[in-house]
Enzyme design. Structure first.
Site, PDB file in Angstrom:
ATOM      1  N   GLU A 197       0.834  -1.206   0.000  1.00  0.00           N
ATOM      2  CA  GLU A 197       0.000   0.000   0.000  1.00  0.00           C
ATOM      3  C   GLU A 197       0.872   1.261   0.000  1.00  0.00           C
ATOM      4  O   GLU A 197       0.678   2.169   0.800  1.00  0.00           O
ATOM      5  CB  GLU A 197      -0.976  -0.004   1.184  1.00  0.00           C
ATOM      6  CG  GLU A 197      -2.223   0.809   0.895  1.00  0.00           C
ATOM      7  CD  GLU A 197      -3.307   0.675   1.962  1.00  0.00           C
ATOM      8  OE1 GLU A 197      -4.339   1.356   1.803  1.00  0.00           O
ATOM      9  OE2 GLU A 197      -3.136  -0.084   2.930  1.00  0.00           O
ATOM     10  N   TYR A 204      -0.064  -7.600  -1.505  1.00  0.00           N
ATOM     11  CA  TYR A 204      -1.107  -6.819  -0.852  1.00  0.00           C
ATOM     12  C   TYR A 204      -2.445  -7.361  -1.343  1.00  0.00           C
ATOM     13  O   TYR A 204      -2.937  -7.003  -2.407  1.00  0.00           O
ATOM     14  CB  TYR A 204      -0.934  -5.337  -1.187  1.00  0.00           C
ATOM     15  CG  TYR A 204      -2.010  -4.431  -0.612  1.00  0.00           C
ATOM     16  CD1 TYR A 204      -2.533  -4.658   0.662  1.00  0.00           C
ATOM     17  CD2 TYR A 204      -2.492  -3.352  -1.343  1.00  0.00           C
ATOM     18  CE1 TYR A 204      -3.516  -3.829   1.180  1.00  0.00           C
ATOM     19  CE2 TYR A 204      -3.465  -2.515  -0.824  1.00  0.00           C
ATOM     20  CZ  TYR A 204      -3.973  -2.763   0.433  1.00  0.00           C
ATOM     21  OH  TYR A 204      -4.949  -1.944   0.966  1.00  0.00           O
ATOM     22  N   ASP A 260       0.391  -7.929   3.566  1.00  0.00           N
ATOM     23  CA  ASP A 260      -0.938  -7.760   4.138  1.00  0.00           C
ATOM     24  C   ASP A 260      -1.873  -8.706   3.394  1.00  0.00           C
ATOM     25  O   ASP A 260      -2.254  -8.441   2.259  1.00  0.00           O
ATOM     26  CB  ASP A 260      -1.363  -6.300   3.978  1.00  0.00           C
ATOM     27  CG  ASP A 260      -2.783  -6.038   4.458  1.00  0.00           C
ATOM     28  OD1 ASP A 260      -3.438  -6.987   4.937  1.00  0.00           O
ATOM     29  OD2 ASP A 260      -3.234  -4.885   4.337  1.00  0.00           O
ATOM     30  N   ASN A 292      -4.853  -9.483   4.439  1.00  0.00           N
ATOM     31  CA  ASN A 292      -6.223  -8.999   4.658  1.00  0.00           C
ATOM     32  C   ASN A 292      -7.176 -10.081   5.162  1.00  0.00           C
ATOM     33  O   ASN A 292      -8.352 -10.123   4.759  1.00  0.00           O
ATOM     34  CB  ASN A 292      -6.770  -8.351   3.376  1.00  0.00           C
ATOM     35  CG  ASN A 292      -6.764  -6.838   3.472  1.00  0.00           C
ATOM     36  OD1 ASN A 292      -7.100  -6.273   4.515  1.00  0.00           O
ATOM     37  ND2 ASN A 292      -6.375  -6.171   2.395  1.00  0.00           N
ATOM     38  N   ASP A 350      -1.499   2.376  10.165  1.00  0.00           N
ATOM     39  CA  ASP A 350      -2.464   1.618  10.954  1.00  0.00           C
ATOM     40  C   ASP A 350      -2.040   0.162  11.100  1.00  0.00           C
ATOM     41  O   ASP A 350      -2.630  -0.592  11.882  1.00  0.00           O
ATOM     42  CB  ASP A 350      -3.880   1.728  10.371  1.00  0.00           C
ATOM     43  CG  ASP A 350      -3.951   1.421   8.889  1.00  0.00           C
ATOM     44  OD1 ASP A 350      -2.895   1.337   8.223  1.00  0.00           O
ATOM     45  OD2 ASP A 350      -5.077   1.265   8.369  1.00  0.00           O
TER      46      ASP A 350
END
Length: 247
Positions: A35, A103, A142, A144, A239
């Site tokens: 990201e 990602y 990530d 997710n 985050d």
């Protein structure tokens, strides 16, 4: 050998919050970002003695991956069969293994992108199996998804929310069953409250109400070389926090 991965949620913003200082403090052999939300020419950061590989999304300010490596990669693959344009897959070949920085797409609010994410995951597993047939693979990024209830603070209230649907968790299980290991959970099978992402809502990170959705996976045959799996929960700037792998 130290490998570190971080969803920086905008590399330029994260640099303004200490990304470069963290990088300099650990001096990783390989550093992966997700990201990034930028093109290389937009980022005023080029660590000395590192080879850099950027894969930005076609859409400005969106998605993207990058790798900084002390060792020059033998080959670099951008994207994977069937999915191009969002900069979500960056595969580097080294003498002893492949590195896949990824990602994974988010299923989004009301699961609007769940079908796309399921299709993407099938292509992703095929990509990994193709690589694994040639040499061992290290996967980071990530993903997710919080795979198990231990990987999320409030499992019951988050059931079937994006990143914790039964379908996404099953796809993660299928990935591991294809011959890969979740290095952190292998090293720390009973470790609770170990998270890598927190909402920006006030007080959430301070109370450690988080999810573990950032991973280092390896081909199962690489696990004997894994010395440790790390979560840098005290590092801010995004985050997400960085995660690490010591080989």
């Amino acid at each position: 050998m130290l490998l570190v991965s971080w969803n920086v949620n905008g590399v330029r913003a994260c640099l303004g919050k200490g990304l470069d200082k963290f990088f300099d403090s650990i001096k990783p052999d390989i550093f992966c970002m997700q990201e990034i939300k930028a093109r290389q020419e937009q980022v005023n950061w080029d660590p000395l003695e590192y080879h850099t590989y950027w894969h930005s999304a076609q859409k400005a300010g969106y998605s993207g991956t990058a790798v900084f490596s002390k060792e020059k990669a033998l080959n670099v693959m951008y994207d994977m069969e069937g999915h191009n344009g969002e900069g979500r897959i960056l595969t580097l070949e080294y003498p002893d293994f492949y590195l896949v920085n990824t990602y994974t797409p988010n299923s989004q609010h009301e699961l609007l992108r769940l079908d796309f994410r399921m299709e993407w995951q099938d292509y992703f597993v095929s990509h990994l199996k193709m690589l694994d047939a040639q040499k061992p693979v290290v996967i980071c990024g990530d993903l997710n998804v919080a795979h198990q209830e231990i990987d999320i603070k409030n499992a019951k209230s988050n059931h079937n929310n994006p990143g914790f649907t039964d379908k996404e968790r099953q796809k993660m299980s299928e990935l591991l069953e294809a011959g890969f290991s979740d290095t952190y959970r292998e090293r720390y099978p009973d470790k609770h409250d170990a998270y890598t992402w927190w909402s920006y809502m006030p007080g959430v990170r301070e109370r450690n109400v988080g999810w573990r959705i950032d991973y280092f996976l390896t081909s199962k045959r690489l696990m004997p070389t894994v010395k440790d799996a790390l979560i840098y929960a005290d590092i801010y700037g995004s985050d997400h926090c960085p995660v690490g792998l010591v080989l």
